[in-house]
Design an enzyme around this catalytic site. Structure first.
Site, PDB file in Angstrom:
ATOM      1  N   ASN A   1      34.470  36.614  37.067  1.00  0.00           N
ATOM      2  CA  ASN A   1      34.350  35.195  36.693  1.00  0.00           C
ATOM      3  C   ASN A   1      32.934  34.766  36.299  1.00  0.00           C
ATOM      4  O   ASN A   1      32.761  33.954  35.414  1.00  0.00           O
ATOM      5  CB  ASN A   1      34.961  34.271  37.756  1.00  0.00           C
TER       6      ASN A   1
ATOM      7  N   GLU B   1      43.563  28.763  47.538  1.00  0.00           N
ATOM      8  CA  GLU B   1      42.663  28.689  46.389  1.00  0.00           C
ATOM      9  C   GLU B   1      43.465  28.557  45.092  1.00  0.00           C
ATOM     10  O   GLU B   1      44.394  29.320  44.865  1.00  0.00           O
ATOM     11  CB  GLU B   1      41.806  29.958  46.349  1.00  0.00           C
TER      12      GLU B   1
ATOM     13  N   CYS C   1      34.413  30.218  42.448  1.00  0.00           N
ATOM     14  CA  CYS C   1      34.690  30.197  43.886  1.00  0.00           C
ATOM     15  C   CYS C   1      34.251  28.873  44.495  1.00  0.00           C
ATOM     16  O   CYS C   1      34.872  28.363  45.411  1.00  0.00           O
ATOM     17  CB  CYS C   1      33.982  31.353  44.563  1.00  0.00           C
TER      18      CYS C   1
ATOM     19  N   GLU D   1      31.599  37.967  49.830  1.00  0.00           N
ATOM     20  CA  GLU D   1      31.588  36.636  49.195  1.00  0.00           C
ATOM     21  C   GLU D   1      32.984  36.425  48.643  1.00  0.00           C
ATOM     22  O   GLU D   1      33.316  36.951  47.583  1.00  0.00           O
ATOM     23  CB  GLU D   1      30.573  36.602  48.048  1.00  0.00           C
ATOM     24  N   LEU D   2      33.813  35.684  49.347  1.00  0.00           N
ATOM     25  CA  LEU D   2      35.228  35.622  48.962  1.00  0.00           C
ATOM     26  C   LEU D   2      35.610  34.249  48.403  1.00  0.00           C
ATOM     27  O   LEU D   2      34.757  33.528  47.924  1.00  0.00           O
ATOM     28  CB  LEU D   2      36.083  36.025  50.170  1.00  0.00           C
TER      29      LEU D   2
ATOM     30  N   LYS E   1      30.675  48.647  40.794  1.00  0.00           N
ATOM     31  CA  LYS E   1      32.087  48.756  40.397  1.00  0.00           C
ATOM     32  C   LYS E   1      32.477  47.346  39.963  1.00  0.00           C
ATOM     33  O   LYS E   1      32.708  46.472  40.798  1.00  0.00           O
ATOM     34  CB  LYS E   1      32.960  49.234  41.569  1.00  0.00           C
ATOM     35  N   HIS E   2      32.478  47.136  38.661  1.00  0.00           N
ATOM     36  CA  HIS E   2      32.780  45.795  38.158  1.00  0.00           C
ATOM     37  C   HIS E   2      34.297  45.636  37.990  1.00  0.00           C
ATOM     38  O   HIS E   2      35.042  46.624  38.036  1.00  0.00           O
ATOM     39  CB  HIS E   2      32.064  45.586  36.818  1.00  0.00           C
ATOM     40  N   ALA E   3      34.738  44.391  37.819  1.00  0.00           N
ATOM     41  CA  ALA E   3      36.168  44.140  37.606  1.00  0.00           C
ATOM     42  C   ALA E   3      36.617  44.881  36.341  1.00  0.00           C
ATOM     43  O   ALA E   3      35.860  44.998  35.366  1.00  0.00           O
ATOM     44  CB  ALA E   3      36.412  42.645  37.470  1.00  0.00           C
ATOM     45  N   SER E   4      37.868  45.337  36.372  1.00  0.00           N
ATOM     46  CA  SER E   4      38.342  46.218  35.291  1.00  0.00           C
ATOM     47  C   SER E   4      38.470  45.519  33.938  1.00  0.00           C
ATOM     48  O   SER E   4      38.610  46.193  32.921  1.00  0.00           O
ATOM     49  CB  SER E   4      39.698  46.810  35.675  1.00  0.00           C
TER      50      SER E   4
ATOM     51  N   GLY F   1      34.809  38.616  45.602  1.00  0.00           N
ATOM     52  CA  GLY F   1      36.158  38.625  45.056  1.00  0.00           C
ATOM     53  C   GLY F   1      37.126  37.970  46.001  1.00  0.00           C
ATOM     54  O   GLY F   1      36.758  37.077  46.771  1.00  0.00           O
TER      55      GLY F   1
END
Ligand code: NAP
Length: 464
Positions: A131, A359, A262, A228-229, A154-157, A206
């Site tokens: 995001n 959320e 977030c 950090e959610l 490891k970034h988001a796919s 995430g």
């Protein structure tokens, strides 16, 4: 999930990537461990110019970098340019302050001398979301690298090109080979990386399930984590607030990043005395937002990052309506190609229904009426999350109560929750633990070593 850039405004696949093989991952871990052995011995004076150089690259190439972000995850281009600028800021902040944050701290004890020394830990794995595809990574990487750690991303796919662009920025900034590497892997391959003894710690930004899974794997091997959610931030407006400012900020706070932040305000809790006026103005401003191509400067709301997010939002709105909510505006996907969803306002959401406090990751706001401050605080805290909270009031007693009683990692009074390199950032409850940014963030991935030097007879100077 395939590792691919798919333009969320059109659905077009821009580029696909093969996930790294186990042998390729092994080579990257080997390189990281090797890089750390040398990099840990570099001084702040060595690291600082590299971080400054990264800031220069981010600033001078911000438009090109912004286009990568926007084409992969759909944020309006103006916001993507600001994101690149903010990354430059955090690089400069740590280039200038890391040495001070991590200087030895002398402590007076019965020892001849005692002090605290901060030392790097080693290769740290960062599992990151799409995001804020640059900002989330830089706010981890700038302090971690300045502290002498090395990073594995490891970034988001769905944002592989952002991952590779960031890796390249650090390489061009002069970081040694292996000091910051992108791992193009799916989430299924994360556990094996955490299990590897060369990886000493992990941070994840995430969702709750992802955080819980990474923390469980790390916990099994006694490795530190920072999480950090998600959040379901309240935005409270009391009668003494400046209503013009509160409404305009509320709309911005809900729709920033197309509603996928977030710390976006997600629940608007408004005092009964001003509720009707707030609702009228809020709905009208949500309806006036310009939806469109995120590459256009004038666009205020672009597409959501993936088709799945649109489906999830449709489902959440349906559930809210089934439990008695009314839709004042929006509520549907936009009839055009891409993952667009109408800015939406829900009222009469049952405060005991799950949707009232889960959320919502998109431009959907829920409005609640509170008859007094106790009720406002009660609704605000009725969620498992505790990331940020905003309270609008000019009454100092009320301000004091919100600061003291809201369960959140940050409380912003008469303002919108935002991150700032100079202030710590993080959550409580299911929003995670640990802190990023400021001196707190740089101390998450260091060995806080106690040093105690005694006065033994032979050593003691100036006696007998
Ligand atoms: P996500 O699905 O949890 O993905 C985040 C990262 O975790 C991705 O790299 C993902 O990889 C990986 N991942 C997912 N499941 C995993 C698992 N079981 N084990 C290991 N890694 C796993 O979250 P998202 O949809 O990208 O981002 C949205 C969420 O992030 C929201 O809840 C939002 O509130 C939160 N967020 C929090 C903050 C904060 O600072 N507190 C900031 C931004 C976003 P793949 O892409 O390969 O699945």
């Amino acid at each position: 999930m395939a590792i691919a850039s798919i333009n969320p405004a059109t659905g077009e696949t821009l580029k696909t990537f093969s996930a790294l093989s186990p042998e390729q991952i092994e080579e990257k871990l080997r390189l990281a461990a090797e890089a750390f052995r040398a990099y840990r011995r570099t001084s702040f004076a060595d690291r600082s110019p590299m971080m400054q150089r990264a800031a220069e690259i981010l600033e001078s190439e911000k438009l090109a970098l912004a286009k990568i972000m926007t084409s992969e995850m759909g944020k309006p281009i103006k916001a993507a340019v600001s994101e690149a600028e903010k990354c430059a800021w955090v690089c400069r902040y740590y280039a200038e302050n890391a040495e001070h944050h991590l200087a030895d701290q002398i402590v007076e004890t019965n020892a001849h001398k005692s002090y605290v020394r901060f030392q790097p830990l080693g290769p740290v794995l960062a599992v990151m979301p799409w995001n804020f595809p640059f900002w989330q990574v830089f706010r981890f990487a700038a302090p971690a690298l300045m502290a002498g750690n090395v990073g594995l991303l490891k970034h988001a796919s769905n944002v592989p090109q952002c991952a590779l662009a960031i890796e390249e920025i650090f390489a061009r900034a002069g970081l040694p080979r292996g000091a910051f590497q992108a791992l193009l892997i799916g989430s299924g391959a994360v556990e094996a990386v955490i299990n590897d003894s060369r990886v000493v710690a992990a941070t994840l930004t995430g969702s709750e399930p992802a955080g819980s899974s990474v923390a469980a794997s790390a916990g099994k091997h006694i490795k530190k984590t920072v999480l950090e959610l998600g959040g379901s931030d309240p935005f409270i407006v009391m009668p003494s607030a400046n209503l013009d400012e509160a409404v305009t900020t509320a709309v911005k706070a809900r729709t920033i990043n197309n509603g996928q932040s977030c710390i976006a305000a997600k629940r608007f809790i408004v005092a009964a005395e001003i509720y009707d006026e707030f609702e009228r103005r809020f709905v009208s401003q949500m309806q006036a937002l310009r939806i469109g191509d995120p590459m256009e400067e004038s666009t205020e709301i672009g597409p959501l990052a993936t088709p799945q997010i649109v489906k999830d939002l449709e489902e959440q709105v349906k559930k809210a309506v089934a439990s008695g909510a009314r839709v004042l505006t929006g509520g549907r996907r936009v009839n055009r190609p891409g993952n667009f969803f109408e800015p939406t306002v829900l009222v009469d959401v049952d405060v005991s229904s799950p949707v009232s406090c889960e959320e919502i990751f998109g431009p959907v706001a829920m409005l609640f009426r509170a008859s007094n401050i106790n009720e406002a605080i009660g609704i605000a805290n009725a969620t498992t999350f505790g990331l940020g909270a905003a309270a609008w009031t000019n009454d100092t007693d009320e301000q004091g109560r919100f600061i003291e009683e809201l369960d959140a990692g940050s409380v912003f009074v008469n303002g919108m929750v935002a991150s700032d390199p100079r202030l710590p950032f993080g959550g409580v409850k299911h929003s995670g633990y640990g802190r990023e940014l400021a001196e707190f963030g740089i101390r998450e991935f260091v060995n806080i070593k106690t040093v105690w030097i005694g006065e033994s007879a032979g050593y003691k100077t100036g006696t007998e």
